[in-house]
Design a protein around this motif. Structure first.
Motif, short mmCIF file in Angstrom:
data_model
loop_
_atom_site.label_atom_id
_atom_site.label_comp_id
_atom_site.label_asym_id
_atom_site.label_seq_id
_atom_site.Cartn_x
_atom_site.Cartn_y
_atom_site.Cartn_z
N SER A 113 -8.43 -1.46 -31.32
CA SER A 113 -8.12 -0.42 -30.33
C SER A 113 -6.97 -0.84 -29.43
CB SER A 113 -9.36 -0.10 -29.49
OG SER A 113 -9.81 -1.26 -28.79
N LYS A 114 -6.92 -2.13 -29.07
CA LYS A 114 -5.83 -2.65 -28.24
C LYS A 114 -4.51 -2.69 -29.03
CE LYS A 114 -8.14 -3.58 -24.43
NZ LYS A 114 -7.82 -2.98 -23.12
N GLN A 115 -4.60 -2.99 -30.31
CA GLN A 115 -3.41 -2.98 -31.14
C GLN A 115 -2.81 -1.59 -31.20
OE1 GLN A 115 -3.91 -5.06 -34.94
NE2 GLN A 115 -5.64 -6.20 -34.07
N GLU A 116 -3.66 -0.59 -31.35
CA GLU A 116 -3.19 0.79 -31.38
C GLU A 116 -2.60 1.19 -30.03
OE1 GLU A 116 -2.87 2.80 -33.94
OE2 GLU A 116 -3.64 1.20 -35.24
N GLU A 117 -3.18 0.70 -28.95
CA GLU A 117 -2.66 1.00 -27.62
C GLU A 117 -1.24 0.48 -27.46
OE1 GLU A 117 -3.71 0.04 -22.92
OE2 GLU A 117 -5.24 -0.30 -24.47
N LEU A 118 -0.98 -0.74 -27.94
CA LEU A 118 0.37 -1.30 -27.82
C LEU A 118 1.35 -0.52 -28.69
CD1 LEU A 118 2.36 -3.32 -26.76
CD2 LEU A 118 1.60 -4.95 -28.50
N ILE A 119 0.95 -0.16 -29.89
CA ILE A 119 1.84 0.62 -30.77
C ILE A 119 2.21 1.94 -30.11
CG2 ILE A 119 1.95 1.87 -32.97
CD1 ILE A 119 0.18 -0.45 -34.12
N ASP A 120 1.24 2.56 -29.43
CA ASP A 120 1.50 3.82 -28.72
C ASP A 120 2.49 3.61 -27.58
OD1 ASP A 120 0.79 6.69 -28.17
OD2 ASP A 120 0.11 5.81 -26.27
N ILE A 121 2.34 2.52 -26.83
CA ILE A 121 3.27 2.20 -25.75
C ILE A 121 4.67 1.98 -26.28
CG2 ILE A 121 3.87 0.39 -24.07
CD1 ILE A 121 0.88 0.13 -23.49
N VAL A 122 4.78 1.24 -27.39
CA VAL A 122 6.08 0.99 -28.01
C VAL A 122 6.74 2.30 -28.41
CG1 VAL A 122 7.22 0.05 -30.06
CG2 VAL A 122 5.58 -1.35 -28.79
N GLY A 123 5.96 3.20 -29.02
CA GLY A 123 6.50 4.49 -29.42
C GLY A 123 7.08 5.26 -28.25
N LYS A 124 6.40 5.24 -27.12
CA LYS A 124 6.86 5.97 -25.94
C LYS A 124 8.07 5.31 -25.29
CE LYS A 124 2.30 7.91 -24.96
NZ LYS A 124 1.10 7.86 -24.08
N LEU A 125 8.02 3.98 -25.15
CA LEU A 125 9.12 3.27 -24.51
C LEU A 125 10.39 3.27 -25.36
CD1 LEU A 125 7.23 0.17 -23.06
CD2 LEU A 125 8.24 2.04 -21.75
N SER A 126 10.23 3.27 -26.67
CA SER A 126 11.40 3.16 -27.56
C SER A 126 12.25 4.43 -27.58
CB SER A 126 10.95 2.80 -28.97
OG SER A 126 10.13 3.82 -29.52
N VAL A 127 11.70 5.54 -27.10
CA VAL A 127 12.47 6.78 -27.04
C VAL A 127 13.72 6.60 -26.19
CG1 VAL A 127 12.43 9.18 -26.25
CG2 VAL A 127 10.47 8.25 -27.48
N ASP A 128 13.61 5.79 -25.15
CA ASP A 128 14.74 5.54 -24.24
C ASP A 128 15.40 4.19 -24.51
OD1 ASP A 128 14.32 7.96 -22.80
OD2 ASP A 128 12.67 7.00 -21.72
N SER A 129 15.17 3.61 -25.68
CA SER A 129 15.68 2.28 -25.98
C SER A 129 16.82 2.34 -26.99
CB SER A 129 14.56 1.39 -26.55
OG SER A 129 13.51 1.25 -25.62
N GLU A 130 17.76 1.41 -26.84
CA GLU A 130 18.82 1.25 -27.83
C GLU A 130 18.40 0.30 -28.94
OE1 GLU A 130 22.97 1.05 -25.76
OE2 GLU A 130 21.50 0.17 -24.38
N ALA A 131 17.51 -0.65 -28.61
CA ALA A 131 17.08 -1.65 -29.59
C ALA A 131 15.69 -2.13 -29.23
CB ALA A 131 18.06 -2.82 -29.61
N ILE A 132 15.02 -2.65 -30.24
CA ILE A 132 13.69 -3.26 -30.06
C ILE A 132 13.69 -4.62 -30.74
CG2 ILE A 132 12.80 -2.02 -32.08
CD1 ILE A 132 10.03 -2.13 -30.80
N VAL A 133 13.12 -5.59 -30.07
CA VAL A 133 12.95 -6.95 -30.62
C VAL A 133 11.47 -7.24 -30.72
CG1 VAL A 133 13.38 -9.41 -30.30
CG2 VAL A 133 15.10 -7.74 -29.55
N ILE A 134 10.99 -7.57 -31.90
CA ILE A 134 9.63 -8.07 -32.07
C ILE A 134 9.73 -9.48 -32.62
CG2 ILE A 134 9.37 -6.92 -34.32
CD1 ILE A 134 6.32 -6.76 -33.65
N SER A 135 9.01 -10.40 -32.00
CA SER A 135 9.13 -11.79 -32.44
C SER A 135 7.89 -12.58 -32.08
CB SER A 135 10.37 -12.45 -31.81
OG SER A 135 10.30 -12.44 -30.41
N GLY A 136 7.67 -13.64 -32.85
CA GLY A 136 6.56 -14.54 -32.56
C GLY A 136 5.37 -14.32 -33.45
#
Length: 307
Positions: A113-136
């Motif tokens: 459930s927490k993993q899905e919550e983060l994916i949802d946040i990423v989806g919303k924040l990325s609308v106003d983003s030029e780039a996304i970095v995932i690492s680690g």
């Protein structure tokens, strides 16, 4: 805005001892504590280069407030998905013979459930983003396809940067990635191959391009880095500097390379900036990032050659 996603934060505790004696008391000569995580380090590096950045990822309730303090100090806004448990703590013990002993912790589990919550946040924040970095790395209870799920939630117009290896990197490539940044060991691990020559290295990078990467930025440690799009390849050798820290060198490379990509830089620009960021990071003692001044000093001394 550049969005960074940290699936697994950690606290690194570096200790220097005279002699490490197993089963006996040991006296610490010096101790440094770092509140880190690869994408958190990238966010701080981007902020120091005056990029607009936002950090997200998982965080834990019991021992995490210093992370917020560090991000506030660096001027990095953030939004974490909070979990029960503790941030993992890794211990590095160095004795007078320069022998390194590591004791690495495991993270508390992150439920679906927490993993899905983060994916949802990423989806919303990325609308106003030029780039996304995932690492680690990934926390306990997570699968490698989390990289795929995160990048899948991002609009196609957003540039994607992934710093991971093995199945995590392969999953990221399913969504296409503008930059991936393995080192040689990680490249071998991802492709299950042995790299014994320059031709082997370039052939392995081309395989990563064929799987979905636009650029492969291959870290070579003290030898700098190589970048390729599968057709043209370039090498940038690092300058000789005093190595005061190995913390965050790869993350400094990712931060500076991402900034160059977002600003429309060429392959050569991305490579040179990446090497400058990684090199600047190792010159800074007791710090997980670099200063803008040191970065610019090193950048001005670097040259790029086609290979």
């Amino acid at each position: 805005m550049i969005l960074t996603v940290c699936p697994s934060p950690c606290i690194d505790v570096n200790m220097e001892v005279d002699t490490l004696s197993v089963g006996r008391p040991n006296k610490i000569i010096s101790k440094s504590t770092f509140y880190t995580g690869k994408a958190i380090n990238v966010a701080i590096g981007l902020a120091r280069l005056e990029s607009r950045v936002f950090a997200t990822g998982f965080m834990y309730e019991e021992n995490s407030r210093q992370f917020e303090h560090e991000l506030h100090r660096e001027g990095v806004p953030y939004k974490f998905v909070w979990n029960k448990g503790r941030v993992r703590e890794n211990y590095k013990i160095i004795d007078r013979k320069s022998m390194l002993t590591e004791v690495n912790d495991i993270s508390s589990e992150v439920p679906a459930s927490k993993q899905e919550e983060l994916i949802d946040i990423v989806g919303k924040l990325s609308v106003d983003s030029e780039a996304i970095v995932i690492s680690g790395g990934l926390a306990k209870g997570m699968n490698a396809d989390f990289y795929y799920k995160v990048l899948k939630a991002v609009p196609s117009s957003v540039k994607k940067i992934a710093d991971g290896d093995g199945e995590r990197l392969l999953q990221a490539l399913k969504c296409g990635a503008d930059i991936v940044k393995p080192n040689l060991v990680e490249l071998e691990n991802t492709l299950q191959c042995e790299i014994a020559s320059k031709s082997d290295m370039l052939a392995a990078c081309r395989k990563i391009v064929d799987k979905g990467a636009k650029y492969v930025l291959l870290s070579l440690g003290k030898q700098g880095a190589v970048i390729t799009d599968g057709n043209k390849s370039y090498h940038c050798k690092s300058v000789n500097v005093a190595m005061n820290s190995t913390i965050g060198a790869g993350d400094g490379m990712v931060a500076a390379a991402t900034r160059a990509l977002v600003k429309g830089g060429s392959m050569q620009d991305i490579l040179r900036c990446g090497v400058a960021g990684g090199t600047a990071a190792v010159t800074t003692p007791d710090c997980i990032s670099f200063t803008k001044e040191k970065y610019q000093e090193i950048l001005s001394a670097l040259t790029v050659e086609e290979i």
